[in-house]
Design a protein around this motif. Structure first.
Motif, short mmCIF file in Angstrom:
data_model
loop_
_atom_site.label_atom_id
_atom_site.label_comp_id
_atom_site.label_asym_id
_atom_site.label_seq_id
_atom_site.Cartn_x
_atom_site.Cartn_y
_atom_site.Cartn_z
N LEU A 68 -89.27 28.53 0.19
CA LEU A 68 -90.09 27.75 0.50
C LEU A 68 -90.67 27.54 1.83
N VAL A 69 -92.08 27.64 1.86
CA VAL A 69 -92.84 27.36 3.23
C VAL A 69 -93.54 26.25 3.49
N ASP A 70 -93.87 25.28 2.27
CA ASP A 70 -94.62 24.07 2.35
C ASP A 70 -94.11 23.08 1.23
N GLU A 71 -93.54 22.17 1.63
CA GLU A 71 -92.71 21.13 0.62
C GLU A 71 -93.77 20.31 0.24
N LYS A 72 -94.75 19.71 0.74
CA LYS A 72 -95.91 19.20 0.47
C LYS A 72 -96.80 19.89 -0.97
N THR A 73 -96.99 21.03 -0.73
CA THR A 73 -98.07 21.69 -1.70
C THR A 73 -96.79 22.59 -2.71
N GLY A 74 -95.66 22.64 -2.34
CA GLY A 74 -94.65 23.33 -3.39
C GLY A 74 -94.93 24.91 -3.07
#
Length: 145
Positions: free
Chosen positions: A121-127
């Protein structure tokens, strides 16, 4: 009015994003179940507007990583004697392994068949997830299930 009886002992997968219930139903292969299963689609929800719900009259071993990957808003209710015994709130997993495959033809996983497909996971907001081997970034990976 639609009436679905309560679960005596089992699992309720709640707060599924509308339209994703069938994806989870298929992933869990609930069509082959020898026990009662209810898939409720487009139920009214104050929090989500519309949601799907899966009620399972059985205790299953569920892979919370996969379910959190499909929809991180899911809540799992473990039911005992018609009461919620335990409530589990899911989230996007930090790492997924062998759930989906990297689509990059230059990735080592495209050539070597015994290498696990690992995404972080690199960006939780964009998934967004990144392939551990080729650094290819994918958003909304659950569409590949």
């Amino acid at each position: 009015m639609l009436t679905i009886n309560s679960v005596k002992n089992g699992i309720v997968i709640d707060h599924i994003r509308a339209g994703y219930g069938m994806k989870i139903f298929n992933y869990l292969e609930l069509n082959k179940a020898k026990y009662s299963v209810a898939l409720i689609m487009n139920a009214v929800s104050e929090k989500l507007g519309r949601k799907d719900i899966i009620k399972i009259e059985n205790n299953l071993e569920l892979d919370f990583t996969v379910l959190g990957f499909i929809d991180p808003n899911i809540t799992i209710d473990i039911i005992k004697d018609e009461k919620i015994y335990k409530k589990i709130k899911l989230k996007l997993p930090d790492k997924i392994e062998n759930i989906i495959e990297c689509k990059n033809p230059r990735c080592v996983t495209s050539v070597e068949k015994n290498i696990p497909h690992i995404f972080n996971l690199v960006d939780e907001k964009t998934g967004a997830y990144r392939c551990e081997y080729c650094d290819q970034i994918y958003e909304n990976l659950s569409k590949y299930l």
